[in-house]
Scaffold this motif. Structure first.
Motif, PDB file in Angstrom:
ATOM      1  N   TRP A  68      50.726  34.760 141.696  1.00 24.38           N
ATOM      2  CA  TRP A  68      50.113  35.142 140.428  1.00 24.38           C
ATOM      3  C   TRP A  68      48.825  34.387 140.163  1.00 24.38           C
ATOM      4  O   TRP A  68      47.826  34.975 139.725  1.00 24.38           O
ATOM      5  N   VAL A  69      48.789  33.095 140.422  1.00 23.71           N
ATOM      6  CA  VAL A  69      47.599  32.295 140.134  1.00 23.71           C
ATOM      7  C   VAL A  69      46.408  32.782 140.954  1.00 23.71           C
ATOM      8  O   VAL A  69      45.317  33.015 140.416  1.00 23.71           O
ATOM      9  N   SER A  70      46.600  32.964 142.254  1.00 30.07           N
ATOM     10  CA  SER A  70      45.480  33.400 143.096  1.00 30.07           C
ATOM     11  C   SER A  70      45.035  34.817 142.731  1.00 30.07           C
ATOM     12  O   SER A  70      43.829  35.114 142.719  1.00 30.07           O
ATOM     13  N   ASP A  71      45.974  35.685 142.410  1.00 25.48           N
ATOM     14  CA  ASP A  71      45.611  37.048 142.020  1.00 25.48           C
ATOM     15  C   ASP A  71      44.826  37.052 140.704  1.00 25.48           C
ATOM     16  O   ASP A  71      43.845  37.794 140.562  1.00 25.48           O
ATOM     17  N   LEU A  72      45.266  36.240 139.748  1.00 23.44           N
ATOM     18  CA  LEU A  72      44.570  36.201 138.468  1.00 23.44           C
ATOM     19  C   LEU A  72      43.180  35.586 138.623  1.00 23.44           C
ATOM     20  O   LEU A  72      42.217  36.037 137.989  1.00 23.44           O
ATOM     21  N   TYR A  73      43.070  34.571 139.477  1.00 23.34           N
ATOM     22  CA  TYR A  73      41.738  34.012 139.709  1.00 23.34           C
ATOM     23  C   TYR A  73      40.794  35.071 140.275  1.00 23.34           C
ATOM     24  O   TYR A  73      39.607  35.131 139.908  1.00 23.34           O
ATOM     25  N   ALA A  74      41.287  35.919 141.154  1.00 23.10           N
ATOM     26  CA  ALA A  74      40.449  36.992 141.683  1.00 23.10           C
ATOM     27  C   ALA A  74      39.968  37.908 140.563  1.00 23.10           C
ATOM     28  O   ALA A  74      38.791  38.310 140.533  1.00 23.10           O
ATOM     29  N   GLU A  75      40.860  38.229 139.623  1.00 24.33           N
ATOM     30  CA  GLU A  75      40.479  39.058 138.479  1.00 24.33           C
ATOM     31  C   GLU A  75      39.451  38.339 137.603  1.00 24.33           C
ATOM     32  O   GLU A  75      38.454  38.922 137.158  1.00 24.33           O
ATOM     33  N   MET A  76      39.676  37.050 137.365  1.00 21.16           N
ATOM     34  CA  MET A  76      38.772  36.282 136.517  1.00 21.16           C
ATOM     35  C   MET A  76      37.403  36.131 137.161  1.00 21.16           C
ATOM     36  O   MET A  76      36.370  36.250 136.488  1.00 21.16           O
ATOM     37  N   PHE A  77      37.374  35.883 138.485  1.00 18.09           N
ATOM     38  CA  PHE A  77      36.090  35.699 139.154  1.00 18.09           C
ATOM     39  C   PHE A  77      35.246  36.962 139.085  1.00 18.09           C
ATOM     40  O   PHE A  77      34.015  36.893 139.000  1.00 18.09           O
ATOM     41  N   GLU A  78      35.907  38.110 139.133  1.00 21.80           N
ATOM     42  CA  GLU A  78      35.173  39.369 139.028  1.00 21.80           C
ATOM     43  C   GLU A  78      34.475  39.465 137.675  1.00 21.80           C
ATOM     44  O   GLU A  78      33.322  39.900 137.586  1.00 21.80           O
ATOM     45  N   VAL A  79      35.173  39.035 136.624  1.00 20.07           N
ATOM     46  CA  VAL A  79      34.588  39.067 135.282  1.00 20.07           C
ATOM     47  C   VAL A  79      33.517  37.982 135.126  1.00 20.07           C
ATOM     48  O   VAL A  79      32.397  38.243 134.669  1.00 20.07           O
ATOM     49  N   LEU A  80      33.848  36.767 135.530  1.00 19.01           N
ATOM     50  CA  LEU A  80      32.922  35.647 135.362  1.00 19.01           C
ATOM     51  C   LEU A  80      31.681  35.812 136.227  1.00 19.01           C
ATOM     52  O   LEU A  80      30.595  35.317 135.883  1.00 19.01           O
ATOM     53  N   GLY A  81      31.829  36.498 137.354  1.00 15.31           N
ATOM     54  CA  GLY A  81      30.698  36.726 138.244  1.00 15.31           C
ATOM     55  C   GLY A  81      29.609  37.566 137.616  1.00 15.31           C
ATOM     56  O   GLY A  81      28.467  37.592 138.107  1.00 15.31           O
ATOM     57  N   GLN A  82      29.935  38.256 136.538  1.00 17.38           N
ATOM     58  CA  GLN A  82      28.926  39.033 135.812  1.00 17.38           C
ATOM     59  C   GLN A  82      28.046  38.132 134.954  1.00 17.38           C
ATOM     60  O   GLN A  82      27.052  38.589 134.393  1.00 17.38           O
ATOM     61  N   GLY A  83      28.418  36.847 134.874  1.00 21.53           N
ATOM     62  CA  GLY A  83      27.608  35.870 134.153  1.00 21.53           C
ATOM     63  C   GLY A  83      28.230  35.436 132.845  1.00 21.53           C
ATOM     64  O   GLY A  83      28.748  36.258 132.089  1.00 21.53           O
ATOM     65  N   VAL A  84      28.207  34.142 132.595  1.00 24.58           N
ATOM     66  CA  VAL A  84      28.644  33.590 131.310  1.00 24.58           C
ATOM     67  C   VAL A  84      27.529  32.661 130.824  1.00 24.58           C
ATOM     68  O   VAL A  84      26.869  31.991 131.620  1.00 24.58           O
ATOM     69  N   PRO A  85      27.297  32.627 129.503  1.00 23.27           N
ATOM     70  CA  PRO A  85      26.179  31.821 128.995  1.00 23.27           C
ATOM     71  C   PRO A  85      26.490  30.332 128.972  1.00 23.27           C
ATOM     72  O   PRO A  85      27.629  29.913 128.774  1.00 23.27           O
ATOM     73  N   LEU A  86      25.441  29.551 129.187  1.00 22.06           N
ATOM     74  CA  LEU A  86      25.529  28.117 128.960  1.00 22.06           C
ATOM     75  C   LEU A  86      25.538  27.836 127.463  1.00 22.06           C
ATOM     76  O   LEU A  86      24.951  28.580 126.674  1.00 22.06           O
ATOM     77  N   SER A  87      26.166  26.746 127.082  1.00 26.17           N
ATOM     78  CA  SER A  87      26.020  26.271 125.712  1.00 26.17           C
ATOM     79  C   SER A  87      24.565  25.855 125.500  1.00 26.17           C
ATOM     80  O   SER A  87      23.974  25.165 126.348  1.00 26.17           O
ATOM     81  N   ASP A  88      23.988  26.283 124.394  1.00 24.78           N
ATOM     82  CA  ASP A  88      22.571  26.063 124.148  1.00 24.78           C
ATOM     83  C   ASP A  88      22.233  24.578 124.112  1.00 24.78           C
ATOM     84  O   ASP A  88      22.833  23.812 123.364  1.00 24.78           O
ATOM     85  N   GLY A  89      21.287  24.172 124.950  1.00 22.50           N
ATOM     86  CA  GLY A  89      20.824  22.791 124.957  1.00 22.50           C
ATOM     87  C   GLY A  89      21.548  21.871 125.908  1.00 22.50           C
ATOM     88  O   GLY A  89      21.233  20.673 125.974  1.00 22.50           O
ATOM     89  N   VAL A  90      22.500  22.392 126.699  1.00 22.07           N
ATOM     90  CA  VAL A  90      23.297  21.496 127.537  1.00 22.07           C
ATOM     91  C   VAL A  90      22.464  20.872 128.661  1.00 22.07           C
ATOM     92  O   VAL A  90      22.622  19.682 128.973  1.00 22.07           O
ATOM     93  N   ILE A  91      21.553  21.625 129.264  1.00 21.28           N
ATOM     94  CA  ILE A  91      20.740  21.040 130.339  1.00 21.28           C
ATOM     95  C   ILE A  91      19.806  19.976 129.766  1.00 21.28           C
ATOM     96  O   ILE A  91      19.614  18.910 130.372  1.00 21.28           O
ATOM     97  N   ASP A  92      19.229  20.236 128.592  1.00 20.75           N
ATOM     98  CA  ASP A  92      18.388  19.217 127.951  1.00 20.75           C
ATOM     99  C   ASP A  92      19.192  17.948 127.682  1.00 20.75           C
ATOM    100  O   ASP A  92      18.676  16.834 127.854  1.00 20.75           O
ATOM    101  N   LEU A  93      20.455  18.105 127.259  1.00 22.48           N
ATOM    102  CA  LEU A  93      21.291  16.932 127.016  1.00 22.48           C
ATOM    103  C   LEU A  93      21.565  16.190 128.315  1.00 22.48           C
ATOM    104  O   LEU A  93      21.472  14.949 128.361  1.00 22.48           O
ATOM    105  N   PHE A  94      21.899  16.912 129.372  1.00 18.05           N
ATOM    106  CA  PHE A  94      22.124  16.263 130.669  1.00 18.05           C
ATOM    107  C   PHE A  94      20.894  15.468 131.100  1.00 18.05           C
ATOM    108  O   PHE A  94      20.991  14.322 131.552  1.00 18.05           O
TER     109      PHE A  94
END
Length: 213
Positions: A68-94
């Motif tokens: 189940w874990v590996s199968d769900l990760y495959a489903e999640m990666f398909e969704v996340l691979g479409q892109g998720v936003p960074l929290s605004d300002g995180v690179i500046d903070l780093f």
């Protein structure tokens, strides 16, 4: 005080990935006879690993398969691979933290491969991959193992180390490791953190004001 080290959770802190991640889990568990929406997943399972959720599902009587874990990760990666936003300002903070000599690291209960998918488009996976800790490899939060490993690598004092996390599991890990803790609630979750009486930041600008001297 200039911190020696600031350790960040990934999902819900560095990247705003909680929504699509929780949605994928909700749809999957609903298909196995446990009707949930993404808000319900966040309420029940925020801060837990997929292995934790797998175990909890079986304890509830769901017939979740061994893979189940590996199968769900495959489903999640398909969704996340479409892109998720960074929290605004995180690179500046780093950048600001490192400019003052503060080390940064990631401690996430998610898998390294998941962080590769969400962070690589912004250059952050390559930037931080040697300072990245996963609850699929080390002991997951709320245990202290990832934080202790990060402090050892950075030669950082616990009292000069901060854990930034949006979950009670992260708060527990900070207590176990003896570090300072700041809850993060730009994308929600303050209702879980407020009863703990912890300091809460609501944006990367809030964190910048507290951590950059």
């Amino acid at each position: 005080m200039i911190p020696d080290l600031v350790i960040f959770d990934c999902d819900g802190v560095i990247v705003d990935s909680e929504g699509p991640t929780c949605d994928a889990i909700a749809k999957n568990l609903t298909g196995f006879g446990f009707p949930l929406d993404k808000a319900g997943v966040h309420e029940l399972f925020v801060g837990q690993t997929l292995h934790d959720i797998h175990r909890a599902g079986r304890e509830r009587g769901l017939t979740l398969p061994d893979n189940w874990v590996s199968d769900l990760y495959a489903e999640m990666f398909e969704v996340l691979g479409q892109g998720v936003p960074l929290s605004d300002g995180v690179i500046d903070l780093f950048d600001a933290l490192e400019a003052q000599g503060t080390r940064i690291a990631i401690a996430s209960n998610g898998a390294i491969d998941k962080m590769r998918v969400t962070l690589s488009p912004y250059g952050l996976f390559d930037r931080l991959k040697d300072r990245m800790y996963s609850g699929h490899v080390q002991e997951p939060k709320p245990k202290a193992g990832m934080l202790v490993a990060a402090m050892k690598q950075a030669n950082a004092s616990p009292v000069r180390t901060f854990m930034i996390d949006d979950s009670t599991a992260g708060a527990g890990a900070a207590v176990a490791a003896g570090t300072q803790f700041i809850g993060y609630s730009e994308h929600g979750g303050a209702d879980k953190l407020e009863p703990l009486g912890v300091d809460i930041a609501y944006s990367m600008a809030d964190l910048h004001a507290r951590l950059v001297k």
